[in-house]
Scaffold this active site. Structure first.
Site, short mmCIF file in Angstrom:
data_model
loop_
_atom_site.label_atom_id
_atom_site.label_comp_id
_atom_site.label_asym_id
_atom_site.label_seq_id
_atom_site.Cartn_x
_atom_site.Cartn_y
_atom_site.Cartn_z
N PRO A 10 -4.17 -5.11 -7.55
CA PRO A 10 -5.28 -5.18 -6.61
C PRO A 10 -5.83 -3.83 -6.16
O PRO A 10 -5.07 -2.88 -5.96
CB PRO A 10 -4.67 -5.93 -5.40
CG PRO A 10 -3.21 -5.74 -5.53
CD PRO A 10 -2.93 -5.69 -7.01
N ASN A 11 -7.14 -3.80 -6.05
CA ASN A 11 -7.90 -2.65 -5.54
C ASN A 11 -8.02 -1.48 -6.51
O ASN A 11 -8.73 -0.52 -6.24
CB ASN A 11 -7.35 -2.17 -4.18
CG ASN A 11 -7.33 -3.28 -3.16
OD1 ASN A 11 -8.36 -3.92 -2.95
ND2 ASN A 11 -6.20 -3.54 -2.55
N ARG A 18 -12.30 4.72 -4.03
CA ARG A 18 -11.30 4.27 -3.06
C ARG A 18 -10.44 5.45 -2.62
O ARG A 18 -9.72 6.04 -3.44
CB ARG A 18 -10.41 3.22 -3.73
CG ARG A 18 -9.24 2.80 -2.89
CD ARG A 18 -8.21 2.03 -3.71
NE ARG A 18 -7.14 1.59 -2.86
CZ ARG A 18 -5.96 1.15 -3.28
NH1 ARG A 18 -5.72 1.08 -4.57
NH2 ARG A 18 -5.04 0.78 -2.43
N TYR A 23 -6.13 8.87 -4.06
CA TYR A 23 -6.06 8.37 -5.45
C TYR A 23 -6.90 9.16 -6.45
O TYR A 23 -6.87 8.85 -7.64
CB TYR A 23 -6.47 6.90 -5.46
CG TYR A 23 -5.56 6.02 -4.63
CD1 TYR A 23 -4.21 5.89 -4.96
CD2 TYR A 23 -6.02 5.36 -3.50
CE1 TYR A 23 -3.36 5.11 -4.20
CE2 TYR A 23 -5.18 4.57 -2.72
CZ TYR A 23 -3.85 4.45 -3.07
OH TYR A 23 -3.00 3.68 -2.32
N ASN A 74 0.96 -0.91 -12.87
CA ASN A 74 0.65 -0.42 -11.53
C ASN A 74 0.27 -1.65 -10.73
O ASN A 74 -0.88 -2.13 -10.80
CB ASN A 74 -0.49 0.61 -11.54
CG ASN A 74 -0.72 1.17 -10.13
OD1 ASN A 74 -0.20 0.65 -9.14
ND2 ASN A 74 -1.51 2.22 -10.04
N ALA A 77 -0.41 -2.81 -4.20
CA ALA A 77 0.35 -3.23 -3.03
C ALA A 77 1.35 -4.35 -3.34
O ALA A 77 2.34 -4.52 -2.61
CB ALA A 77 -0.61 -3.68 -1.93
N HIS A 80 5.18 -3.78 -3.42
CA HIS A 80 6.02 -3.74 -2.22
C HIS A 80 6.32 -5.14 -1.66
O HIS A 80 7.06 -5.26 -0.69
CB HIS A 80 5.33 -2.89 -1.14
CG HIS A 80 4.70 -1.64 -1.69
ND1 HIS A 80 5.45 -0.67 -2.33
CD2 HIS A 80 3.41 -1.21 -1.73
CE1 HIS A 80 4.62 0.31 -2.72
NE2 HIS A 80 3.39 0.00 -2.37
N GLU A 98 7.20 1.07 -14.12
CA GLU A 98 6.43 0.99 -12.88
C GLU A 98 5.64 2.29 -12.72
O GLU A 98 6.19 3.38 -12.88
CB GLU A 98 7.38 0.81 -11.69
CG GLU A 98 6.63 0.83 -10.36
CD GLU A 98 7.57 0.75 -9.16
OE1 GLU A 98 8.70 0.26 -9.31
OE2 GLU A 98 7.15 1.19 -8.08
N HIS A 100 2.54 4.48 -10.42
CA HIS A 100 1.63 4.66 -9.26
C HIS A 100 0.94 6.00 -9.38
O HIS A 100 1.55 6.99 -9.82
CB HIS A 100 2.41 4.63 -7.94
CG HIS A 100 3.18 3.38 -7.77
ND1 HIS A 100 2.59 2.20 -7.39
CD2 HIS A 100 4.48 3.10 -7.97
CE1 HIS A 100 3.50 1.25 -7.36
NE2 HIS A 100 4.67 1.77 -7.70
N LEU A 101 -0.30 6.04 -8.94
CA LEU A 101 -1.02 7.31 -8.88
C LEU A 101 -0.41 8.21 -7.82
O LEU A 101 -0.18 9.41 -8.04
CB LEU A 101 -2.49 7.07 -8.55
CG LEU A 101 -3.27 6.31 -9.62
CD1 LEU A 101 -3.98 5.11 -9.00
CD2 LEU A 101 -4.25 7.21 -10.31
N SER A 102 -0.18 7.64 -6.64
CA SER A 102 0.34 8.43 -5.52
C SER A 102 1.87 8.42 -5.53
O SER A 102 2.49 7.57 -6.17
CB SER A 102 -0.18 7.83 -4.20
OG SER A 102 0.31 6.51 -4.04
N ARG A 107 4.85 8.51 1.29
CA ARG A 107 3.85 7.82 2.11
C ARG A 107 4.54 6.91 3.15
O ARG A 107 5.69 7.13 3.49
CB ARG A 107 2.90 7.05 1.19
CG ARG A 107 2.15 8.00 0.22
CD ARG A 107 1.16 7.27 -0.65
NE ARG A 107 0.08 6.67 0.15
CZ ARG A 107 -0.75 5.73 -0.33
NH1 ARG A 107 -0.64 5.32 -1.57
NH2 ARG A 107 -1.69 5.24 0.46
N ARG A 111 5.83 1.48 1.79
CA ARG A 111 5.60 1.74 0.36
C ARG A 111 6.88 2.22 -0.34
O ARG A 111 6.88 2.43 -1.55
CB ARG A 111 4.48 2.77 0.17
CG ARG A 111 3.13 2.28 0.61
CD ARG A 111 2.02 3.27 0.27
NE ARG A 111 0.91 3.10 1.18
CZ ARG A 111 -0.10 2.23 1.03
NH1 ARG A 111 -0.12 1.43 -0.02
NH2 ARG A 111 -1.06 2.14 1.92
C1 DQA Z 1 -0.55 2.49 -5.66
C2 DQA Z 1 0.36 2.66 -4.44
C3 DQA Z 1 0.43 1.39 -3.63
O1 DQA Z 1 1.25 1.58 -2.49
C4 DQA Z 1 -0.96 0.99 -3.16
O2 DQA Z 1 -0.90 -0.23 -2.46
C5 DQA Z 1 -1.94 0.92 -4.27
C6 DQA Z 1 -1.93 2.00 -5.26
C7 DQA Z 1 -0.74 3.81 -6.42
O3 DQA Z 1 -1.13 3.76 -7.59
O4 DQA Z 1 -0.51 4.90 -5.88
O5 DQA Z 1 -2.79 0.05 -4.33
O6 DQA Z 1 0.05 1.56 -6.53
#
Ligand code: DQA
Length: 147
Positions: A10-11, A18, A23, A74, A77, A80, A98, A100-102, A107, A111
């Site tokens: 998502p997102n 965003r 990100y 990825n 959210a 978590h 797994e 993640h960008l961040s 954080r 997370r």
């Molecule tokens: C994310 C980290 C997640 O905590 C967050 O909810 C995202 C992006 C990342 O790629 O850093 O949507 O997965």
């Protein structure tokens, strides 16, 4: 030919606009193009998808069995929160990284929990868009050598 699925939750369709301070400004389309170039160099087939819906992601993971040799996820959210995604990975037994960008560990506390990490071969986070091609290289190597 080795086939790898990169699946985005998502997102992540909003990447580029965003929270660019978190990100970056690279869009998901740009990331896909970078991954396709690296996949060609590695000699692997790449599938790339995104969904905002947890059930659709579960279905994609189910469909990966017998179709793709490795999964890079990825889950946004859902990382978590989603026991369903964790169970889907366990059920299909497709080796999963797994991603993640961040750096989720630097954080908010919520997370720091990951259901995906429990069933993943490994985790890559904190390298921004570059993490995608790192994950692709890591998965290709894992599938080839077991490392
Ligand atoms: C994310 C980290 C997640 O905590 C967050 O909810 C995202 C992006 C990342 O790629 O850093 O949507 O997965």
């Amino acid at each position: 030919m080795t086939s790898i699925l990169i699946l985005n939750g998502p997102n992540l369709n909003l990447l580029g606009t965003r929270q660019p301070e978190v990100y970056g400004t690279t869009t998901l389309g740009d990331i896909e193009a970078q991954c396709r170039a690296v996949a060609e160099d590695l000699g692997v087939t790449l599938a790339f998808a995104q969904s905002n819906a947890e059930g659709a992601l579960v279905n994609r993971i189910h469909d990966a069995r017998g179709t793709h040799h490795g999964l890079i996820l990825n889950a946004g959210a859902y990382t978590h929160t989603s026991i369903a995604l964790m169970d889907a990975i366990s059920s299909t037994e497709v080796p999963t990284i797994e991603l993640h960008l961040s750096n989720i560990h630097a954080r908010e506390d919520f997370r720091h929990t990951s259901y995906i990490a429990r069933v993943a071969v490994g985790v890559i986070c904190g390298f921004g868009a570059h993490g995608y091609t790192l994950a692709l290289q890591a998965m290709a190597r894992h599938l080839e050598t077991g490392a």
